[in-house]
Design a protein around this motif. Structure first.
Motif, PDB file in Angstrom:
ATOM      1  N   LYS A  81      65.967 -25.974  98.818  1.00  0.00           N
ATOM      2  CA  LYS A  81      64.991 -26.881  98.197  1.00  0.00           C
ATOM      3  C   LYS A  81      64.187 -27.691  99.209  1.00  0.00           C
ATOM      4  O   LYS A  81      64.694 -28.076 100.259  1.00  0.00           O
ATOM      5  N   GLU A  82      62.931 -27.913  98.854  1.00  0.00           N
ATOM      6  CA  GLU A  82      62.058 -28.820  99.601  1.00  0.00           C
ATOM      7  C   GLU A  82      62.165 -30.213  98.962  1.00  0.00           C
ATOM      8  O   GLU A  82      63.032 -30.453  98.122  1.00  0.00           O
ATOM      9  N   LEU A  83      61.254 -31.105  99.334  1.00  0.00           N
ATOM     10  CA  LEU A  83      61.285 -32.472  98.807  1.00  0.00           C
ATOM     11  C   LEU A  83      60.220 -32.662  97.714  1.00  0.00           C
ATOM     12  O   LEU A  83      59.489 -31.736  97.369  1.00  0.00           O
ATOM     13  N   ILE A  84      60.161 -33.873  97.186  1.00  0.00           N
ATOM     14  CA  ILE A  84      59.178 -34.247  96.162  1.00  0.00           C
ATOM     15  C   ILE A  84      58.324 -35.397  96.710  1.00  0.00           C
ATOM     16  O   ILE A  84      58.708 -36.047  97.693  1.00  0.00           O
ATOM     17  N   PRO A  85      57.163 -35.679  96.118  1.00  0.00           N
ATOM     18  CA  PRO A  85      56.252 -36.702  96.687  1.00  0.00           C
ATOM     19  C   PRO A  85      56.875 -38.071  96.837  1.00  0.00           C
ATOM     20  O   PRO A  85      56.493 -38.837  97.725  1.00  0.00           O
ATOM     21  N   GLU A  86      57.853 -38.389  95.986  1.00  0.00           N
ATOM     22  CA  GLU A  86      58.446 -39.726  96.014  1.00  0.00           C
ATOM     23  C   GLU A  86      59.015 -40.101  97.377  1.00  0.00           C
ATOM     24  O   GLU A  86      59.114 -41.298  97.709  1.00  0.00           O
TER      25      GLU A  86
ATOM     26  N   LEU B 172      46.321 -30.572  96.957  1.00  0.00           N
ATOM     27  CA  LEU B 172      46.650 -29.143  96.934  1.00  0.00           C
ATOM     28  C   LEU B 172      47.635 -28.844  95.805  1.00  0.00           C
ATOM     29  O   LEU B 172      47.509 -27.834  95.100  1.00  0.00           O
ATOM     30  N   ASN B 173      48.624 -29.720  95.625  1.00  0.00           N
ATOM     31  CA  ASN B 173      49.570 -29.542  94.521  1.00  0.00           C
ATOM     32  C   ASN B 173      48.842 -29.533  93.185  1.00  0.00           C
ATOM     33  O   ASN B 173      49.108 -28.695  92.320  1.00  0.00           O
ATOM     34  N   ASN B 174      47.916 -30.462  93.029  1.00  0.00           N
ATOM     35  CA  ASN B 174      47.151 -30.532  91.783  1.00  0.00           C
ATOM     36  C   ASN B 174      46.380 -29.252  91.533  1.00  0.00           C
ATOM     37  O   ASN B 174      46.371 -28.719  90.420  1.00  0.00           O
ATOM     38  N   LEU B 175      45.714 -28.761  92.578  1.00  0.00           N
ATOM     39  CA  LEU B 175      44.904 -27.550  92.433  1.00  0.00           C
ATOM     40  C   LEU B 175      45.771 -26.308  92.228  1.00  0.00           C
ATOM     41  O   LEU B 175      45.293 -25.298  91.710  1.00  0.00           O
ATOM     42  N   ALA B 176      47.035 -26.382  92.611  1.00  0.00           N
ATOM     43  CA  ALA B 176      47.942 -25.237  92.482  1.00  0.00           C
ATOM     44  C   ALA B 176      48.797 -25.326  91.230  1.00  0.00           C
ATOM     45  O   ALA B 176      49.878 -24.731  91.158  1.00  0.00           O
ATOM     46  N   ASP B 177      48.333 -26.095  90.235  1.00  0.00           N
ATOM     47  CA  ASP B 177      49.012 -26.192  88.928  1.00  0.00           C
ATOM     48  C   ASP B 177      50.289 -27.020  88.954  1.00  0.00           C
ATOM     49  O   ASP B 177      51.079 -26.951  88.010  1.00  0.00           O
ATOM     50  N   ARG B 178      50.511 -27.787  89.995  1.00  0.00           N
ATOM     51  CA  ARG B 178      51.712 -28.627  90.027  1.00  0.00           C
ATOM     52  C   ARG B 178      51.415 -29.942  89.317  1.00  0.00           C
ATOM     53  O   ARG B 178      50.373 -30.559  89.545  1.00  0.00           O
ATOM     54  N   SER B 179      52.318 -30.361  88.457  1.00  0.00           N
ATOM     55  CA  SER B 179      52.089 -31.569  87.656  1.00  0.00           C
ATOM     56  C   SER B 179      53.386 -32.333  87.468  1.00  0.00           C
ATOM     57  O   SER B 179      54.453 -31.739  87.283  1.00  0.00           O
ATOM     58  N   CYS B 180      53.282 -33.653  87.459  1.00  0.00           N
ATOM     59  CA  CYS B 180      54.454 -34.495  87.201  1.00  0.00           C
ATOM     60  C   CYS B 180      54.938 -34.348  85.760  1.00  0.00           C
ATOM     61  O   CYS B 180      56.050 -34.761  85.433  1.00  0.00           O
ATOM     62  N   ASN B 181      54.091 -33.794  84.895  1.00  0.00           N
ATOM     63  CA  ASN B 181      54.480 -33.610  83.495  1.00  0.00           C
ATOM     64  C   ASN B 181      55.210 -32.298  83.251  1.00  0.00           C
ATOM     65  O   ASN B 181      55.630 -32.028  82.126  1.00  0.00           O
ATOM     66  N   ASP B 182      55.311 -31.472  84.266  1.00  0.00           N
ATOM     67  CA  ASP B 182      55.951 -30.167  84.125  1.00  0.00           C
ATOM     68  C   ASP B 182      56.986 -30.012  85.229  1.00  0.00           C
ATOM     69  O   ASP B 182      56.650 -29.717  86.374  1.00  0.00           O
TER      70      ASP B 182
ATOM     71  N   SER C 219      59.081 -27.775  85.862  1.00  0.00           N
ATOM     72  CA  SER C 219      59.203 -26.448  86.463  1.00  0.00           C
ATOM     73  C   SER C 219      58.077 -26.198  87.458  1.00  0.00           C
ATOM     74  O   SER C 219      58.103 -25.218  88.205  1.00  0.00           O
ATOM     75  N   GLN C 220      57.070 -27.083  87.454  1.00  0.00           N
ATOM     76  CA  GLN C 220      55.964 -26.980  88.413  1.00  0.00           C
ATOM     77  C   GLN C 220      55.661 -28.363  88.988  1.00  0.00           C
ATOM     78  O   GLN C 220      54.518 -28.778  89.078  1.00  0.00           O
ATOM     79  N   TYR C 221      56.712 -29.069  89.371  1.00  0.00           N
ATOM     80  CA  TYR C 221      56.568 -30.426  89.917  1.00  0.00           C
ATOM     81  C   TYR C 221      55.953 -30.336  91.317  1.00  0.00           C
ATOM     82  O   TYR C 221      56.178 -29.360  92.042  1.00  0.00           O
ATOM     83  N   PRO C 222      55.143 -31.330  91.717  1.00  0.00           N
ATOM     84  CA  PRO C 222      54.570 -31.298  93.079  1.00  0.00           C
ATOM     85  C   PRO C 222      55.652 -31.116  94.138  1.00  0.00           C
ATOM     86  O   PRO C 222      56.714 -31.726  94.060  1.00  0.00           O
ATOM     87  N   VAL C 223      55.373 -30.256  95.106  1.00  0.00           N
ATOM     88  CA  VAL C 223      56.348 -29.957  96.163  1.00  0.00           C
ATOM     89  C   VAL C 223      55.826 -30.501  97.492  1.00  0.00           C
ATOM     90  O   VAL C 223      54.658 -30.322  97.838  1.00  0.00           O
TER      91      VAL C 223
ATOM     92  N   LEU D 139      49.289 -39.699  91.369  1.00  0.00           N
ATOM     93  CA  LEU D 139      50.132 -38.521  91.194  1.00  0.00           C
ATOM     94  C   LEU D 139      50.196 -38.117  89.724  1.00  0.00           C
ATOM     95  O   LEU D 139      50.191 -36.937  89.395  1.00  0.00           O
ATOM     96  N   CYS D 140      50.269 -39.105  88.842  1.00  0.00           N
ATOM     97  CA  CYS D 140      50.472 -38.821  87.416  1.00  0.00           C
ATOM     98  C   CYS D 140      49.158 -38.909  86.648  1.00  0.00           C
ATOM     99  O   CYS D 140      48.316 -39.754  86.912  1.00  0.00           O
TER     100      CYS D 140
END
Length: 901
Positions: A424-429, A300-310, A312-316, A245-246
């Motif tokens: 809100k939806e959830l997070i990968p954790e 898909l999250n990775n390809l859609a600009d979602r990152s654990c380092n951001d 405001s764009q955390y994986p959903v 993930l990270c």
């Protein structure tokens, strides 16, 4: 104890100096604490060496006076104790981590003086000058002016420094480029210098924190993504693992040219040994069960600009389970699951009706939901127990109110269903193996709820025996057959065609326009204050993922009685087959032998070869017992070759025109051949003569298929015709009787056709590269799609009828989802491939040059090359067990191939 999280949002840490903090100077109770003085863009921070003492943070905007001793006093030998001293008088100070406990910051208000004595007195003048500069910036009224002045100070510092080449791992390394950038971690960025050599990627922080240099060996890089950071295309994230993930480093550049050059250098280095993955390639792996639902969502999250380092764009990730009250979680009942076809805001009809009414009355720009399904606040709401310092950073040194904390799974789900502003939806954790975010193992004081109860561990549903069991059951739910069947609907909403436009309105999936990529062009906003305010609003509100799909996402293929399991640490057997090993059916054994054959297809060896025609071979058909091989050729002949005697036993010519294909009818008594003379010929094997002719087309017949008394013929006259054939043996005149059942019209010549395994769908391909999929019972078209530029050579359904694989003169293999018509994978060859067989994962193809190539379609690469014909391979036959292959070529030969395990 110090971390960048002690800084404000958008604040930089510039430098540090070893110093003493002197309290109550020249008084009886004077105290001196040794530690580190840190100069930041909006504050002064002192970190004592003694962990019991609090870290002191003085906001520059709250400073009244910052000064050093007078020069004559500094040079006076009798005032040695104060040399190197900096006096800071302020109206407010924050005390952090007192007794090394993570807790809300303590605020000390009122005028206080702090004296910091540097170990190196000569630096005092520079430090004071820097503090005066930063103090002036912090006193500016407008945030945009503050940001502009601090940016100018930062860029000046970066321009005066460069990467320390002595940090290279080897003296033989070649420098490719150097530029300025910032390393991004959640909520903070750290400026410095990036260096790319022929072996490594380096980042050297300007402040030397948290380490003097970060090094990534290019040989270890597995994935690299361009990122949108702060709504600008300036980010770059590098992963040295395939499924984590990270990432290993996330960099933000000051211009997109530097970002693109670093990307190019790294991508060029790794492209030789790593295939670039697209959303489509992951989709194919997911559809065919090679990766789990969890892994697919991660990609898909990775390809859609979602990152654990951001944040405001955390994986959903989606809410999956809707039942948090039962004592037993029943994953066989549909009502156990959330409706994945709707966004969270549309799950409660009453609430949705109110929102839709408001939406209809709203002036442009309209939106249905006033908050997003993913934002920094929501991410830290879930993670506060393991990331309390992030929450304190985001909320100016405070935790949220105890009653608004993440107290209970059921309570949170209920609020997402009923709350006026909670979508809100959830997070990968929630679908991983580390349950620490559900447990207050740090013993944090998160406050007391209204009923007097302290906020401790998260309250779990009755069906979970503990945090680990909750995650285990959540994983099982995510990988369950129900979710596998419906996950594509949620993907449509979050990453797909229902994310924007009229489809989003119809799906009640419309958020504030600023949350969408391209919703605002920051470069067009000239007012720096407006720009900073807008950026802050967007980052805190949350952002919608980049749109990955613009057509409906295909459904996952659900195997019958097979277990869906996660690989590596996510190995959960969901639906074990009830069949015991000694009760395996014949079909299961056949399927196992086919799988075994395809797994070993690279071990295909040439057994025998024979030159039997005068021109290129166009078709191959084999009798059930494998003893006789029928071939057609451009030399206009149909030949019958005996494998046992290794001789041609029959040779017949129906006309002087080329034959294009052949097939054997059930019972092995009749061979049908199609011809360029517009006719289809029926040849009786028993009587050794032409039995019948069907004059059914106005141009060359290119391909024929047969099933259950029906003949399907494709022609260059732009039609595919479906005939009902009554065999001659049942009629007194021995002739076949033909009845035209359907005529499927096309715009141009039809080159090839194929029936799916269930014989319910027919695919036809034209010379212009258009594929049409027809419903056989009704003879109506289901899909049209253009897949190649020109001259489609061949295509075949996969055994499960869900995918079509095509190839043509554009040298590409293209996998198409039959249900949606979506192109989900494309692999480029060096030359055209004229014919092939495939099992959904692996392709055996015959190339223009005569080689047999074995492709890993999921990996997008050739895994084996086998020398074969001296000209193009033009025809290929494979037996049912997939362990025998016959090829025909332009070299007029047929070659017999066998698998040798």
């Amino acid at each position: 104890r110090f971390s960048l999280l002690l800084l404000n949002l958008e604040e930089y840490y510039f430098e540090q100096h070893t110093a003493n903090h002197i309290i109550n100077k020249d008084c009886k109770d004077e105290r001196k604490f040794r530690g580190s003085l840190k100069i930041c863009s909006k504050s002064i921070i002192f970190e004592p060496d003694d962990n019991i003492q609090p870290i002191i943070k003085i906001p520059l905007r709250d400073c009244i006076n910052i000064k050093a001793p007078e020069d004559n006093e500094a040079n006076n030998p009798f005032t040695r104790n104060t040399s190197g001293g900096i006096s800071v008088v302020c109206s407010q100070v924050f005390l952090i981590k007192e007794r090394n406990v993570i807790a809300p910051y303590k605020t000390v208000r009122g005028r206080t003086e702090h004296l910091f004595q540097l170990d190196i007195p000569l630096k005092v003048g520079d430090v004071v000058q820097t503090l005066h500069q930063l103090y002036r910036a912090s006193c500016l009224d407008k945030m945009g002016d503050q940001a502009a002045m601090i940016t100018a100070i930062l860029q000046s510092r970066l321009a005066r420094t460069s990467f320390d080449k002595y940090r290279f791992q080897s003296i033989s390394e070649t420098l490719h480029m150097e530029c300025k950038a910032e390393m991004v971690t959640p909520l903070v960025t750290n400026p410095g210098h990036v260096c790319v050599t022929d072996a490594n990627l380096y980042f050297q922080p300007l402040n030397g924190y948290p380490q003097p240099v970060v090094q990534i060996t290019l040989q270890n890089v597995r994935r690299i993504y361009k990122r949108r950071h702060g709504l600008m295309p300036l980010g770059l994230e590098v992963f040295c693992t395939e499924n984590d993930l990270c990432s290993d480093i996330y960099l933000k550049f000051y211009n997109y040219q530097d970002r693109d050059e670093v990307y190019f250098l790294i991508a060029t280095y790794i492209e030789n040994h790593i295939a670039e993955h697209t959303a489509e390639s992951y989709m194919l792996q997911w559809q065919r069960g090679h990766i789990s639902n969890y892994q697919y969502l991660l990609h898909l999250n990775n390809l859609a600009d979602r990152s654990c380092n951001d944040l405001s764009q955390y994986p959903v990730f989606p809410w999956i389970i809707a039942d948090y009250t039962s004592s037993v979680l029943d994953l066989t009942k549909p009502e156990t699951f959330r409706d994945l076809s709707k966004p969270v805001g549309a799950l409660n009809k009453e609430r949705l009706d109110r929102l839709v009414t408001r939406y209809q009355e709203m002036p442009e720009p309209k939106f249905m939901y006033g908050s997003h399904y993913s934002s920094p606040g929501y991410v830290l709401f879930y993670l506060v127990r393991v990331a309390p310092e992030y929450m304190l950073c985001l909320q100016n040194g405070k935790f949220d109110h105890a009653d608004r904390m993440f107290n209970s799974i059921a309570e949170t789900w209920k609020n997402c269903l009923d709350g006026a502003t909670d979508f809100k939806e959830l997070i990968p954790e929630f679908y991983e193996n580390d349950s620490s975010f559900l447990v207050n193992s740090l013993k944090l004081d998160l406050g007391k709820r209204q009923g007097g109860k302290m906020v401790e561990d998260v309250e779990l549903p009755p069906w979970a025996s503990g945090p680990d069991d909750f995650l285990q059951k959540s994983q099982e739910a995510l990988e369950s057959p129900y979710v596998s069947e419906h996950l594509h609907e949620w993907i449509d909403i979050i990453f797909g065609y229902k994310q924007k436009g009229s489809e989003a309105v119809a799906a009640h999936n419309v958020f504030h326009p600023l949350t969408y990529e391209g919703g605002v062009d920051l470069n067009s906003i000239m007012d720096p204050n407006e720009k900073v305010a807008l950026l802050t609003q967007i980052l805190e509100f949350g952002q919608t993922p980049k749109q990955l799909f613009t057509t409906p996402h295909p459904q996952r293929i659900i195997p019958k009685q097979k277990s869906l399991s996660r690989t590596s640490s996510h190995s959960i057997s969901i639906a074990e087959s009830p069949v015991s090993p000694n009760e395996e059916s014949f079909e299961d054994l056949t399927e196992e032998s086919i799988t075994l054959a395809w797994n070993n297809i690279a071990k295909l060896k040439l057994d025998k070869q024979y030159k039997i025609h005068k021109e290129a071979i166009t078709g191959i058909a084999v009798t059930c017992n494998g003893s006789s091989v029928f071939t057609t050729s451009q030399d206009s002949t149909l030949k019958m070759f005996s494998k046992e005697s290794k001789t041609i036993q029959r040779s017949v010519s129906f006309s002087n025109m080329a034959l294009s294909s052949c097939l054997i009818l059930p019972g092995d008594t009749t061979v049908i051949s199609s011809s360029w003379d517009n006719h289809i010929y029926f040849y009786s094997v028993a009587f050794g003569r032409q039995q019948d002719v069907l004059m059914g087309h106005d141009d060359a017949v290119s391909k024929i298929c047969w099933h259950d008394g029906r003949l399907y013929s494709a022609s260059w006259d732009s039609t595919v015709k479906v005939w009902h054939c009554v065999p001659g043996e049942t009629l007194s005149n021995k002739k076949h009787h033909f009845e035209l059942l359907a005529e499927l019209e096309h715009d141009v010549s039809v080159n090839t056709i194929d029936l799916n395994a269930a014989n319910t769908m027919l695919a036809s391909g034209t010379k212009e590269g258009t594929i049409s999929v027809w419903d056989v019972p009704t003879a109506t078209v289901l899909h049209h799609f253009l897949v190649v530029v020109f001259l489609l050579s061949a295509f075949f359904f996969c055994t499960d009828s869900r995918h079509l694989l095509s190839t043509g003169e554009d040298c590409c293999f293209k996998v198409i989802d039959v249900q949606t018509g979506m192109l989900i994978s494309s692999v480029t060859a060096e030359e055209p491939q004229r014919c092939f067989k495939w099992d959904g994962n692996t392709i055996l193809s015959g190339s223009q040059s005569g080689e047999l190539l074995i492709w890993d379609i999921l990996g997008g690469k050739v895994i084996e090359r086998i020398k074969g014909h001296t000209g193009a391979v033009t025809s290929m036959w494979m037996n049912e067990q997939c362990n025998n292959v016959i090829t025909g070529g332009e070299d007029k030969q047929i070659m017999f191939w066998k698998l040798q395990y």
